[in-house]
Design an enzyme around this catalytic site. Structure first.
Site, PDB file in Angstrom:
ATOM      1  N   GLY A  18       2.570  13.996  -8.131  1.00 28.25           N
ATOM      2  CA  GLY A  18       3.095  12.718  -8.635  1.00 28.25           C
ATOM      3  C   GLY A  18       3.456  11.816  -7.462  1.00 28.25           C
ATOM      4  O   GLY A  18       4.120  12.260  -6.524  1.00 28.25           O
ATOM      5  N   VAL A  30       3.166   8.765  10.034  1.00 27.95           N
ATOM      6  CA  VAL A  30       2.287   9.816  10.582  1.00 27.95           C
ATOM      7  C   VAL A  30       1.231   9.156  11.473  1.00 27.95           C
ATOM      8  O   VAL A  30       0.979   9.595  12.601  1.00 27.95           O
ATOM      9  CB  VAL A  30       1.625  10.632   9.437  1.00 27.95           C
ATOM     10  CG1 VAL A  30       0.500  11.514   9.965  1.00 27.95           C
ATOM     11  CG2 VAL A  30       2.674  11.468   8.710  1.00 27.95           C
ATOM     12  N   ARG A  79      -3.528  15.786  -8.856  1.00 22.60           N
ATOM     13  CA  ARG A  79      -3.147  17.199  -8.937  1.00 22.60           C
ATOM     14  C   ARG A  79      -4.479  17.955  -9.045  1.00 22.60           C
ATOM     15  O   ARG A  79      -5.272  17.666  -9.927  1.00 22.60           O
ATOM     16  CB  ARG A  79      -2.280  17.459 -10.165  1.00 22.60           C
ATOM     17  CG  ARG A  79      -1.010  16.600 -10.208  1.00 22.60           C
ATOM     18  CD  ARG A  79      -0.140  17.009 -11.386  1.00 22.60           C
ATOM     19  NE  ARG A  79       0.763  15.938 -11.809  1.00 22.60           N
ATOM     20  CZ  ARG A  79       1.966  15.718 -11.292  1.00 22.60           C
ATOM     21  NH1 ARG A  79       2.409  16.469 -10.324  1.00 22.60           N
ATOM     22  NH2 ARG A  79       2.731  14.727 -11.747  1.00 22.60           N
ATOM     23  N   GLY A 109       5.108  17.268  -3.504  1.00 24.09           N
ATOM     24  CA  GLY A 109       6.195  18.095  -4.023  1.00 24.09           C
ATOM     25  C   GLY A 109       5.857  19.571  -3.989  1.00 24.09           C
ATOM     26  O   GLY A 109       4.987  20.021  -3.230  1.00 24.09           O
ATOM     27  N   ASP A 110       6.525  20.288  -4.850  1.00 25.63           N
ATOM     28  CA  ASP A 110       6.406  21.740  -4.926  1.00 25.63           C
ATOM     29  C   ASP A 110       4.943  22.220  -5.033  1.00 25.63           C
ATOM     30  O   ASP A 110       4.511  23.102  -4.285  1.00 25.63           O
ATOM     31  CB  ASP A 110       7.217  22.159  -6.158  1.00 25.63           C
ATOM     32  CG  ASP A 110       7.453  23.633  -6.202  1.00 25.63           C
ATOM     33  OD1 ASP A 110       8.304  24.095  -5.430  1.00 25.63           O
ATOM     34  OD2 ASP A 110       6.773  24.309  -6.993  1.00 25.63           O
ATOM     35  N   GLY A 111       4.183  21.623  -5.959  1.00 28.61           N
ATOM     36  CA  GLY A 111       2.785  22.022  -6.174  1.00 28.61           C
ATOM     37  C   GLY A 111       1.954  21.781  -4.925  1.00 28.61           C
ATOM     38  O   GLY A 111       1.082  22.584  -4.570  1.00 28.61           O
ATOM     39  N   THR A 132       8.807  13.297  -3.631  1.00 27.05           N
ATOM     40  CA  THR A 132       8.846  13.373  -5.092  1.00 27.05           C
ATOM     41  C   THR A 132      10.138  12.736  -5.582  1.00 27.05           C
ATOM     42  O   THR A 132      11.192  12.918  -4.958  1.00 27.05           O
ATOM     43  CB  THR A 132       8.759  14.826  -5.621  1.00 27.05           C
ATOM     44  OG1 THR A 132       9.178  14.843  -7.001  1.00 27.05           O
ATOM     45  CG2 THR A 132       9.631  15.799  -4.858  1.00 27.05           C
ATOM     46  N   ASP A 134      11.774  13.659  -7.968  1.00 25.11           N
ATOM     47  CA  ASP A 134      12.602  14.667  -8.649  1.00 25.11           C
ATOM     48  C   ASP A 134      13.704  15.266  -7.761  1.00 25.11           C
ATOM     49  O   ASP A 134      14.638  15.870  -8.275  1.00 25.11           O
ATOM     50  CB  ASP A 134      11.724  15.812  -9.174  1.00 25.11           C
ATOM     51  CG  ASP A 134      10.628  15.326 -10.106  1.00 25.11           C
ATOM     52  OD1 ASP A 134      10.816  14.273 -10.736  1.00 25.11           O
ATOM     53  OD2 ASP A 134       9.581  16.002 -10.202  1.00 25.11           O
ATOM     54  N   ASP A 136      13.597  17.921  -6.162  1.00 20.45           N
ATOM     55  CA  ASP A 136      13.711  19.331  -6.568  1.00 20.45           C
ATOM     56  C   ASP A 136      13.108  20.303  -5.553  1.00 20.45           C
ATOM     57  O   ASP A 136      12.789  21.442  -5.901  1.00 20.45           O
ATOM     58  CB  ASP A 136      13.062  19.535  -7.941  1.00 20.45           C
ATOM     59  CG  ASP A 136      11.568  19.188  -7.940  1.00 20.45           C
ATOM     60  OD1 ASP A 136      11.089  18.584  -6.959  1.00 20.45           O
ATOM     61  OD2 ASP A 136      10.884  19.534  -8.923  1.00 20.45           O
ATOM     62  N   ARG A 161      22.427  -1.632 -21.317  1.00 22.96           N
ATOM     63  CA  ARG A 161      23.846  -1.643 -21.675  1.00 22.96           C
ATOM     64  C   ARG A 161      24.268  -3.015 -22.228  1.00 22.96           C
ATOM     65  O   ARG A 161      25.055  -3.104 -23.176  1.00 22.96           O
ATOM     66  CB  ARG A 161      24.719  -1.285 -20.478  1.00 22.96           C
ATOM     67  CG  ARG A 161      26.203  -1.183 -20.836  1.00 22.96           C
ATOM     68  CD  ARG A 161      27.043  -0.957 -19.619  1.00 22.96           C
ATOM     69  NE  ARG A 161      26.971   0.393 -19.099  1.00 22.96           N
ATOM     70  CZ  ARG A 161      27.591   1.444 -19.647  1.00 22.96           C
ATOM     71  NH1 ARG A 161      28.310   1.291 -20.730  1.00 22.96           N
ATOM     72  NH2 ARG A 161      27.493   2.623 -19.114  1.00 22.96           N
ATOM     73  N   ARG A 169      25.931  -0.585 -30.126  1.00 23.18           N
ATOM     74  CA  ARG A 169      25.001   0.493 -30.442  1.00 23.18           C
ATOM     75  C   ARG A 169      25.146   1.677 -29.485  1.00 23.18           C
ATOM     76  O   ARG A 169      25.792   1.583 -28.439  1.00 23.18           O
ATOM     77  CB  ARG A 169      23.563  -0.024 -30.310  1.00 23.18           C
ATOM     78  CG  ARG A 169      23.082  -0.737 -31.529  1.00 23.18           C
ATOM     79  CD  ARG A 169      21.702  -1.295 -31.276  1.00 23.18           C
ATOM     80  NE  ARG A 169      21.142  -1.843 -32.483  1.00 23.18           N
ATOM     81  CZ  ARG A 169      20.189  -2.756 -32.519  1.00 23.18           C
ATOM     82  NH1 ARG A 169      19.703  -3.246 -31.393  1.00 23.18           N
ATOM     83  NH2 ARG A 169      19.718  -3.187 -33.667  1.00 23.18           N
ATOM     84  N   ARG A 178      11.218  16.335 -14.064  1.00 22.85           N
ATOM     85  CA  ARG A 178      10.552  17.608 -14.344  1.00 22.85           C
ATOM     86  C   ARG A 178      11.596  18.619 -14.807  1.00 22.85           C
ATOM     87  O   ARG A 178      12.364  18.302 -15.706  1.00 22.85           O
ATOM     88  CB  ARG A 178       9.787  18.066 -13.092  1.00 22.85           C
ATOM     89  CG  ARG A 178       8.490  18.764 -13.406  1.00 22.85           C
ATOM     90  CD  ARG A 178       7.590  18.928 -12.215  1.00 22.85           C
ATOM     91  NE  ARG A 178       8.241  19.370 -11.014  1.00 22.85           N
ATOM     92  CZ  ARG A 178       7.748  20.265 -10.172  1.00 22.85           C
ATOM     93  NH1 ARG A 178       6.602  20.827 -10.443  1.00 22.85           N
ATOM     94  NH2 ARG A 178       8.356  20.583  -9.060  1.00 22.85           N
ATOM     95  N   HIS A 223      30.117   0.905 -27.805  1.00 26.46           N
ATOM     96  CA  HIS A 223      28.721   1.196 -27.451  1.00 26.46           C
ATOM     97  C   HIS A 223      28.723   2.414 -26.528  1.00 26.46           C
ATOM     98  O   HIS A 223      29.704   2.675 -25.826  1.00 26.46           O
ATOM     99  CB  HIS A 223      28.033   0.002 -26.792  1.00 26.46           C
ATOM    100  CG  HIS A 223      28.558  -0.320 -25.434  1.00 26.46           C
ATOM    101  ND1 HIS A 223      29.709  -1.060 -25.231  1.00 26.46           N
ATOM    102  CD2 HIS A 223      28.088   0.000 -24.200  1.00 26.46           C
ATOM    103  CE1 HIS A 223      29.924  -1.178 -23.935  1.00 26.46           C
ATOM    104  NE2 HIS A 223      28.961  -0.550 -23.282  1.00 26.46           N
TER     105      HIS A 223
HETATM  106  O1  F6P Z   1       7.114  15.200 -10.297  1.00 25.88           O
HETATM  107  C1  F6P Z   1       7.196  13.828 -10.520  1.00 25.88           C
HETATM  108  C2  F6P Z   1       7.078  13.522 -11.991  1.00 25.88           C
HETATM  109  O2  F6P Z   1       7.193  12.130 -12.168  1.00 25.88           O
HETATM  110  C3  F6P Z   1       8.058  14.264 -12.891  1.00 25.88           C
HETATM  111  O3  F6P Z   1       9.334  13.672 -12.898  1.00 25.88           O
HETATM  112  C4  F6P Z   1       7.357  14.185 -14.208  1.00 25.88           C
HETATM  113  O4  F6P Z   1       7.743  15.247 -15.057  1.00 25.88           O
HETATM  114  C5  F6P Z   1       5.901  14.323 -13.822  1.00 25.88           C
HETATM  115  O5  F6P Z   1       5.805  13.920 -12.478  1.00 25.88           O
HETATM  116  C6  F6P Z   1       4.962  13.479 -14.650  1.00 25.88           C
HETATM  117  O6  F6P Z   1       3.663  13.787 -14.272  1.00 25.88           O
HETATM  118  P1  F6P Z   1       2.397  12.902 -14.660  1.00 25.88           P
HETATM  119  O7  F6P Z   1       2.394  11.688 -13.783  1.00 25.88           O
HETATM  120  O8  F6P Z   1       1.248  13.815 -14.389  1.00 25.88           O
HETATM  121  O9  F6P Z   1       2.558  12.530 -16.097  1.00 25.88           O
END
Ligand code: F6P
Length: 330
Positions: A18, A30, A79, A109-111, A132, A134, A136, A161, A169, A178, A223
Site C-alpha cells: 500500500g 535514496v 502487491r 510495509g510488512d509484506g 505504511t 498503519d 504496524d 463533527r 447526531r 489493517r 452529538h
Molecule cells: O497497509 C496500508 C493499507 O492502507 C491498510 O490500512 C489497508 O487495510 C490496506 O492497505 C488496503 O489495501 P488496498 O489498497 O489493497 O485496498
C-alpha cells in the site's frame, strides 16, 4: 564505515505494498544519497513485480526533482503474488544479475519486508525502509506516511463533527490500519472522540460504546463521534449496535483510501529523507538484510528477520490517556 566492505556500484530502489505519503521523499533521498557516494541508482517500477519483469530505469535528477512534496509514488506500487513463489524470486535474482545491482532498497510495509527476506536468502542484499500509514512495523516506532494519514483523517473528522453537532447526531467513522489500531487511537485522541475501538482490545459494546454515549449525553452533549479501526469492526456493525441500544440513528463514514493520499507532512518528509539517506549509508558500509528504524528519535537499523519477529503493541500511555479522555477507566 567498514573500509573492507566491497564497493557498492549500483543499487535499485522500489516501493511496494500500500502506498504511503512520503514514499516519494524516500525515493528522492535514496537517489541523492547515491549521487553523493557515486553510486548508480536504478528505479524499479511496480514493486517486486518490476524486479521480476525487469521494469527498471536509471533514476536521474529530473525524475527526482520536486517529488519531496508529492503523495503517491513515482515508482508505482503493487502487491506481488508471483514474488511469493520460488520461480518469482529466481526471476528477480536474474534481473539483479542482468542489471548488475549490488542491492535493493525496498520501501514498504510488512509484506514488502517478508519478500525482502526471501530475496536476501538468494544472496541479494536488501535494505528495507518502513513506509505504511498503519505504523504496524514492530522494530520501528514510526513508519513513513502515518502522520499525513492521521492528519487527513483528523481534518475529515473535524468537518464531520460540524454537521453532527448541527443535527445532534452520532457519527461512526472507520479508519484504516489493517490489523492494528495505531491510526485509530491517534486520530481518536486528536479529535476528542466519544469512543475509539481498536483491534488490540476485545470489544464490549455496552462498556466501550453505549455507556460512553450515555455518559456524554448526561454531561450535556448531543452529538457523538465514534472512531473505529477497520481491524476492530465494521463501522456499519458498530452503527447497528448503537441504533439497537440507544435508538440514535448514526451516520457512517468509511474514510478509506483518502487516508493514503495527499502531500506528506513535514514529519513524513523529514523521516523519509533521514531513512533514505541512512539506507544508502548502511548498504555502502557493506551491511546487508537490514530494516531501517526510528528508535527514540534516532535512525538505526536491525536485521530483517529479527525485525519481522518482533511484536508491537499500542503505547500503553496513549491507551490510558484515551480511557481517561473518553470518561470511563478500564
Ligand atoms: O497497509 C496500508 C493499507 O492502507 C491498510 O490500512 C489497508 O487495510 C490496506 O492497505 C488496503 O489495501 P488496498 O489498497 O489493497 O485496498
Amino acid at each position: 564505515m567498514d573500509i573492507s566492505a566491497p564497493k557498492v556500484r549500483r543499487i535499485g530502489v522500489l516501493t511496494s505494498g500500500g502506498d504511503a505519503p512520503g514514499m516519494n521523499a524516500a525515493v528522492r533521498a535514496v537517489f541523492r544519497a547515491c549521487v553523493n557516494r557515486g553510486i548508480d541508482c536504478i528505479g524499479i517500477r511496480r514493486g517486486w513485480n518490476g524486479l521480476i519483469n525487469g521494469d527498471v530505469f536509471r533514476l536521474d535528477q529530473k525524475a527526482c526533482s520536486h517529488i519531496i512534496d508529492r503523495g503517491g509514488t513515482i515508482l508505482f506500487s503493487a502487491r506481488s503474488e508471483e514474488f511469493k513463489t520460488p520461480a518469482g524470486i529466481q526471476k528477480a535474482v536474474n534481473t539483479c544479475k542482468l542489471i548488475g545491482m549490488d542491492g535493493i532498497v525496498a520501501i514498504g510495509g510488512d509484506g514488502t519486508f517478508r519478500g525482502a527476506l526471501e530475496l536476501s536468502k538468494s544472496g541479494i542484499s536488501v535494505v528495507g525502509i518502513p513506509g505504511t500509514i498503519d505504523n504496524d512495523i514492530s522494530c520501528t516506532s514510526y513508519t513513513i506516511g502515518f502522520d499525513t494519514a492521521a492528519n487527513t483523517a483528523i481534518e475529515a473528522i473535524d468537518k464531520l463533527r460540524d454537521t453532527m453537532q448541527s443535527h445532534e447526531r452520532c457519527s461512526v467513522v472507520e479508519v484504516m490500519g489493517r490489523g492494528a489500531g495505531h491510526l485509530a487511537l491517534y486520530v481518536g485522541l486528536a479529535t476528542g472522540a466519544t469512543a475509539v475501538l481498536v483491534p488490540e482490545e476485545k470489544i464490549d459494546y455496552e462498556r466501550d460504546v453505549i455507556e460512553k454515549i450515555r455518559a456524554a449525553r448526561l454531561n450535556g452533549f448531543t452529538h457523538y463521534m465514534i472512531v473505529v479501526a477497520e481491524g476492530a469492526a465494521s463501522a456499519f456493525d458498530v452503527a447497528a449496535e448503537i441504533k439497537e441500544a440507544t435508538s440514535l440513528d448514526p451516520r457512517v463514514t468509511v474514510l478509506g483510501h483518502i487516508q493514503r493520499g495527499g502531500s506528506p507532512t513535514g514529519r513524513d518528509r523529514v523521516t523519509a529523507t533521514r531513512m533514505g539517506y541512512y539506507a544508502v549509508e548502511v548498504m555502502a558500509a557493506g551491511k546487508t538484510n537490514r530494516i531501517i528504524c526510528e528508535r527514540s528519535g534516532k535512525i538505526t537499523d536491525v536485521d530483517i528477520e529479527e525485525g519481522l519477529s518482533m511484536t508491537k503493541t499500542l503505547e500503553q500511555q496513549d491507551v490510558d490517556t484515551l480511557h481517561a479522555m473518553t470518561g470511563i477507566d478500564s
